[in-house]
Design a protein around this motif. Structure first.
Motif, PDB file in Angstrom:
ATOM      1  N   ALA A 162      11.174  19.502 -23.785  1.00  0.00           N
ATOM      2  CA  ALA A 162      12.219  20.508 -23.852  1.00  0.00           C
ATOM      3  C   ALA A 162      12.221  21.349 -22.506  1.00  0.00           C
ATOM      4  O   ALA A 162      13.212  21.691 -22.003  1.00  0.00           O
ATOM      5  CB  ALA A 162      12.046  21.420 -24.957  1.00  0.00           C
ATOM      6  N   VAL A 163      11.075  21.512 -21.966  1.00  0.00           N
ATOM      7  CA  VAL A 163      10.889  22.361 -20.726  1.00  0.00           C
ATOM      8  C   VAL A 163      11.397  21.686 -19.751  1.00  0.00           C
ATOM      9  O   VAL A 163      12.195  22.112 -18.976  1.00  0.00           O
ATOM     10  CB  VAL A 163       9.430  22.713 -20.489  1.00  0.00           C
ATOM     11  N   THR A 164      11.107  20.325 -19.629  1.00  0.00           N
ATOM     12  CA  THR A 164      11.774  19.440 -18.629  1.00  0.00           C
ATOM     13  C   THR A 164      13.263  19.187 -18.482  1.00  0.00           C
ATOM     14  O   THR A 164      13.958  19.470 -17.299  1.00  0.00           O
ATOM     15  CB  THR A 164      11.159  18.013 -18.818  1.00  0.00           C
ATOM     16  N   ARG A 165      13.779  19.400 -19.758  1.00  0.00           N
ATOM     17  CA  ARG A 165      15.222  19.455 -19.749  1.00  0.00           C
ATOM     18  C   ARG A 165      15.731  20.765 -19.525  1.00  0.00           C
ATOM     19  O   ARG A 165      16.953  20.904 -18.693  1.00  0.00           O
ATOM     20  CB  ARG A 165      15.755  19.165 -21.289  1.00  0.00           C
ATOM     21  N   ASP A 196      15.434  20.896 -15.656  1.00  0.00           N
ATOM     22  CA  ASP A 196      16.528  20.319 -15.063  1.00  0.00           C
ATOM     23  C   ASP A 196      17.928  20.897 -14.867  1.00  0.00           C
ATOM     24  O   ASP A 196      18.474  21.121 -13.961  1.00  0.00           O
ATOM     25  CB  ASP A 196      16.785  18.949 -15.886  1.00  0.00           C
ATOM     26  N   ARG A 197      18.293  21.550 -16.156  1.00  0.00           N
ATOM     27  CA  ARG A 197      19.330  22.460 -16.013  1.00  0.00           C
ATOM     28  C   ARG A 197      19.404  23.783 -15.033  1.00  0.00           C
ATOM     29  O   ARG A 197      20.500  23.907 -14.072  1.00  0.00           O
ATOM     30  CB  ARG A 197      19.506  23.128 -17.485  1.00  0.00           C
ATOM     31  N   VAL A 198      18.454  24.230 -15.023  1.00  0.00           N
ATOM     32  CA  VAL A 198      18.213  25.567 -14.095  1.00  0.00           C
ATOM     33  C   VAL A 198      18.116  25.082 -12.694  1.00  0.00           C
ATOM     34  O   VAL A 198      18.362  25.701 -11.724  1.00  0.00           O
ATOM     35  CB  VAL A 198      17.039  26.674 -14.302  1.00  0.00           C
ATOM     36  N   GLU A 199      17.646  23.661 -12.523  1.00  0.00           N
ATOM     37  CA  GLU A 199      17.414  23.288 -11.194  1.00  0.00           C
ATOM     38  C   GLU A 199      18.857  22.867 -10.531  1.00  0.00           C
ATOM     39  O   GLU A 199      19.370  23.189  -9.475  1.00  0.00           O
ATOM     40  CB  GLU A 199      16.507  22.200 -11.024  1.00  0.00           C
ATOM     41  N   LEU A 200      19.574  22.310 -11.495  1.00  0.00           N
ATOM     42  CA  LEU A 200      20.998  22.109 -11.140  1.00  0.00           C
ATOM     43  C   LEU A 200      21.940  23.315 -10.801  1.00  0.00           C
ATOM     44  O   LEU A 200      22.845  23.315  -9.875  1.00  0.00           O
ATOM     45  CB  LEU A 200      21.588  21.400 -12.139  1.00  0.00           C
ATOM     46  N   VAL A 214      15.640  26.972  -9.359  1.00  0.00           N
ATOM     47  CA  VAL A 214      14.394  26.664  -9.250  1.00  0.00           C
ATOM     48  C   VAL A 214      14.471  25.474  -8.207  1.00  0.00           C
ATOM     49  O   VAL A 214      15.426  24.620  -8.317  1.00  0.00           O
ATOM     50  CB  VAL A 214      13.387  26.401 -10.363  1.00  0.00           C
ATOM     51  N   ARG A 215      13.173  24.936  -7.658  1.00  0.00           N
ATOM     52  CA  ARG A 215      12.883  23.677  -7.132  1.00  0.00           C
ATOM     53  C   ARG A 215      11.558  23.255  -7.630  1.00  0.00           C
ATOM     54  O   ARG A 215      10.583  24.195  -7.817  1.00  0.00           O
ATOM     55  CB  ARG A 215      13.122  23.761  -5.674  1.00  0.00           C
TER      56      ARG A 215
END
Length: 153
Positions: free
Chosen positions: A76-79, A82-86, A90-91
């Motif tokens: 869930a954290v990975t997903r 992914d969203r906040v990176e898009l 974040v990076r």
């Protein structure tokens, strides 16, 4: 055949009085309130805002740390990441000390969002504390801390 008003067994009719139910309901409603405010003001969900805040505070720097702190599974954290990176908040960066470790860093845009989270969360907390005295709030917090400690078995 007439419908019965309450057809649940007696042991289930007072579920709203059980501590677990009340805690779950309050948690859900607080999360909904926070998410409504963060969506409106920041364009992110409450959970995304919380993750950005945790990263900004330095309490967590990895997906595993975020999962542990948020009480959600790593996938869930990975997903979420992914969203906040898009969104450009974040990076992911490999650790210089251990290339197997991926650290999460806020971008400047992410930091600008994260610094606004405490004020938004504070306004939500103020609303839910309305009508309570400081003594009542302190007592409630102490009781909830005891419940939290009791969960560590």
């Amino acid at each position: 055949m007439a419908l019965q008003k309450n057809c649940a067994p007696a042991e289930f009719t007072m579920a709203e009085d059980y501590l677990g139910h009340v805690l779950s309901r309050v948690h859900t409603r607080l999360a909904q309130m926070l998410s409504k405010e963060t969506q409106s003001e920041l364009g992110v969900t409450g959970t995304q805002a919380w993750i950005l805040y945790l990263l900004a505070s330095g309490r967590c720097v990895t997906a595993t740390g975020l999962a542990h702190e948020c009480g959600i599974d790593l996938s869930a954290v990975t997903r979420l990441l992914d969203r906040v990176e898009l969104l450009g908040f974040v990076r992911r960066v490999r650790s210089a000390k251990d290339r197997r470790v991926v650290q999460i860093e806020l971008t400047e845009t992410g930091r600008n969002v994260a610094v606004r989270v405490p004020a938004i969360a504070g306004s939500v907390v103020e609303r839910v504390q309305a009508g309570m005295t400081p003594a009542e709030i302190g007592f409630l917090v102490s009781l909830l801390r005891q419940v939290d400690r009791n969960c560590d078995w």
